[in-house]
Design an enzyme around this catalytic site. Structure first.
Site, PDB file in Angstrom:
ATOM      1  N   ASP A 338      42.594  38.643  46.367  1.00  0.00           N
ATOM      2  CA  ASP A 338      43.495  39.546  46.923  1.00  0.00           C
ATOM      3  C   ASP A 338      44.692  39.153  46.670  1.00  0.00           C
ATOM      4  OD1 ASP A 338      44.108  42.140  48.375  1.00  0.00           O
ATOM      5  OD2 ASP A 338      44.433  40.634  49.785  1.00  0.00           O
ATOM      6  N   GLU A 375      44.529  39.784  41.745  1.00  0.00           N
ATOM      7  CA  GLU A 375      45.342  40.923  41.872  1.00  0.00           C
ATOM      8  C   GLU A 375      46.654  40.039  41.947  1.00  0.00           C
ATOM      9  OE1 GLU A 375      45.732  44.667  45.136  1.00  0.00           O
ATOM     10  OE2 GLU A 375      45.425  42.623  45.744  1.00  0.00           O
TER      11      GLU A 375
END
Length: 690
Positions: A338, A375
């Protein structure tokens, strides 16, 4: 104080490690003059046994350690910094504050846990989080093996452990709903669907109270530990059972030939901004674990109040040790990072050209056969898509999502960008230096509209989150097709269904690795909410009894996935459009062969390519125009006297919209083909020698 037998112990392994007739405890504490180990008799114990460590024998370099006889697995514990060497700016030392072990394998949030009280100075013994001593050595993995699917045959299924089975429609008993064990019960569904990996939203222990008043943190992007599985996802209530249940789930998924990828959050913690709770890292060494600005305040490149300093040696070690733990002890197959761009920032928050933590993860031999997904951006504006350091990283391709959405929606000037996304985004991932699976392609994910909401809403509807609809992205590139939200208009619903099928076909056929979101295969809706981080209710849960359009979508998607995913019971005797696009020269077409229209007002594109593995010519036509079009088909390049056969046409009524794998394809005898408005057509021509 304690009457237990103590010895120096060691810091060769951080955390709580059963050894001999007791447990070795070790923790980072470079700025501590003395430390206290707290041993609790129960979850509600407010008067723990205190072991004071201040002699040199318990202190090595930056670490504190002790071996305590008679302490076994199941013991509750925490730490306190009794005395600090320095209270320099930016520190948050509190001699009365019970702190979690950063390396703790099990975290307990008892009924009396209170996040807000942990933000206040003074003792939190009456409401603190606690660790549990664990012993992982005796679990029976049986003959567990990693599936190791190549990215070229992978389909990733982004899934929330609780949301997957929590809805009563799952048919599971209450105690199994929303749990790791509940996932096991639904493995046959995943097998039938045809996905090859589940990507689990965060399962590190997180703080459910990290949300606005009256809400709970549902997504889990709020970790309070990087080694402990989230206990509330276990069907068993024992302190040690959660670890076994998580491993049972991994083992069962592996037996079903499904990989397990964890969505990991190494960019921030649940401690929030400077006014947030002191749970662990902030109370141990704020300046080591977090990036601080020139005024010694928390930076916020995560958008969640703080930013982990991945460049600090201790934090870097913690991250890499955490990854190795989940790989070696818990047998997971990969990680999705993330806001991975944060890992490239230094201790002051500035981007680095050669970030050490990203380099270390990329080259770590113990992670050599794991999948690494990034990401590649953060909330501070750092955008590294196509620029992540290291050859092994694969990236969520946000450009793919946005450009495909805009093309299908009917925006002008999108044909060229759409073509580029189809063939692996060579403008982002240079084909001479990157393999074609650098791009992780997706249309929808947890963060944003579901696929059905993408075709049902023009704007977000996040009022239920309690933030006056300010939260969530405004740039969704969505279209409601005439009515905002649910409608009884059969024509609009049929068009929405067709558009949803178009998205799926494009995602599955494009060069790269496709990811789909839980429930998009059955047209799950969040009623227009594109930020359900705090919605632990049916808005976010998977409905196992979809309506008519959802059942129709499930049939289509299941048939479509059979053309992509590895199915052990079926040989690879079918064509691969994605392989054709990867390995061959592509001819582009418009309504007429070899005459593509790249103009601003164009909304159509055709292509043909050749799959050498199966000796098959492939043709696809994408009509994002709002009228039907009759196209002239190019002759099959490797079978000039052959005829095209239809694999799918989203403009046709079911079941003619897709030919099941292994069934006879409808032959196209004419050189012309009529495409419906807003539809996708895929044709093949097999060589006569087959």
């Amino acid at each position: 104080m304690t009457t237990r037998k103590l010895s120096a112990g060691h810091c060769r392994q951080l955390g709580a490690t059963p050894e001999g007739h007791g447990t070795n405890f070790a923790i980072w504490g470079r700025l501590a003059k003395s430390m206290e180990l707290l041993l609790f008799s129960s979850e509600k114990d407010e008067h723990p046994e205190v072991i004071l460590l201040k002699e040199q024998e318990y202190h090595s370099g930056y670490y504190w350690h002790v071996h305590v006889s008679g302490v076994n697995a199941g013991q509750l514990y925490a730490w306190r910094v009794k005395e600090a060497l320095s209270n320099r700016p930016g520190t948050h030392f509190d001699p009365e504050k019970a702190l979690l072990d950063p390396y703790g394998r099990r975290i307990v949030l008892s009924e009396n846990y209170d996040r807000q009280l942990s933000a206040k100075s003074g003792s939190n013994l009456h409401c603190c989080a606690k660790n549990v001593v664990t012993d992982l050595r005796h679990y029976d993995w049986e003959d567990d093996h990693y599936p190791r699917h190549p990215l070229s045959r992978s389909v990733i299924y982004e899934m929330h452990v609780r949301g997957f089975t929590q809805d009563p429609s799952s048919g599971l008993p209450d105690y199994l709903r929303g749990t790791y064990a509940g996932v096991i019960e639904k493995i046959p569904y995943l097998q039938e669907l045809g996905i090859t990996a589940v990507e689990l939203l965060p399962i590190f222990q997180f703080d459910p109270q990290d949300a606005r008043p009256g809400k709970s943190n549902y997504w889990g992007y709020s970790p309070i530990g990087f080694f402990a599985p989230h206990a509330e996802y276990a069907s068993v209530g024992s302190h040690l059972g959660v670890l076994d249940e998580f491993r049972d789930m991994v083992k069962a998924l592996h037996k079903a030939n499904i990989e397990v990828i964890l969505d990991v959050v190494y960019n921030h913690t649940a401690e929030g901004g400077d006014d947030g709770p002191v749970l662990c890292f902030r109370g141990l060494d704020n300046d080591a674990f977090y990036t601080l600005d020139e005024n010694y305040h928390s930076t916020n490149y995560s958008g969640c109040g703080n930013t982990l300093d991945a460049s600090h040696p201790m934090t870097k070690k913690m991250i890499t040790d955490s990854l190795r733990f989940w790989r070696e002890e818990m047998h997971v197959d990969g990680f999705r990072f993330d806001l991975a761009a944060i890992l490239s920032r230094d201790g002051y928050g500035q981007p680095m050209n050669d970030p050490p933590t990203i380099r270390t993860i990329d080259g770590d031999y113990s992670l050599a056969d794991t999948k690494l997904f990034a990401e590649a951006w953060d909330a501070g504006g750092l955008y590294l898509v196509g620029r992540m350091v290291g050859d092994r990283w694969r990236e969520w391709n946000g450009r793919f999502r946005d450009d495909v959405r805009r093309f299908i929606k009917g925006d002008n000037g999108m044909v060229s960008a759409f073509a580029t996304r189809l063939i692996g985004s060579p403008d982002i991932y240079h084909p001479e230096y990157s393999d074609p699976y650098k791009s992780l392609n997706f249309i929808a994910c947890h963060d944003g509209f579901t696929l059905w909401d993408l075709v049902s809403y023009n704007r977000k509807h996040n009022e239920a989150n309690g933030e006056d609809n300010r939260d969530g992205s405004n740039d969704n590139y969505s279209w409601n097709h005439g009515v905002e939200g649910p409608t009884g208009d059969a024509k609009i619903n049929a068009l929405r269904l067709r558009q949803a099928k178009n998205f799926f076909v494009i995602n599955l056929m494009s060069v790269g690795t496709p990811m789909i979101q839980m429930g998009d295969e059955t047209l799950r809706t969040q009623r227009g909410n594109n930020n359900v981080y705090c919605q632990d209710n049916p808005i976010s849960w998977l409905n196992w009894q979809p309506e008519l359009y959802g059942r129709e979508m499930l049939r289509f998607v299941t048939e479509l996935l059979r053309y992509r995913a590895v199915l052990k019971e079926e040989p690879r005797s079918f064509f691969s459009l994605e392989q054709a696009l990867e390995n061959a020269t592509i001819d582009w077409h418009g309504v007429q062969p070899f005459q593509p229209d790249w103009s601003e007002n164009s909304h159509v594109l055709g292509l043909s390519a050749y799959d050498p593995t199966h000796d098959v010519d492939v043709y696809a036509f994408f009509n994002a125009w709002w009228e039907p079009l009759t196209v002239t088909l190019p002759p099959p390049a490797h079978s000039p006297h052959g005829h095209w056969k239809r694999v799918c046409d989203t403009g046709l009524l079911p079941p003619a919209d897709i030919t099941p794998l292994g069934c006879d394809y409808a032959e196209i005898l004419s050189s012309e083909y009529k495409t419906a408005s807003r539809s996708v057509v895929v044709l093949i021509c097999q060589n006569h020698s087959q």
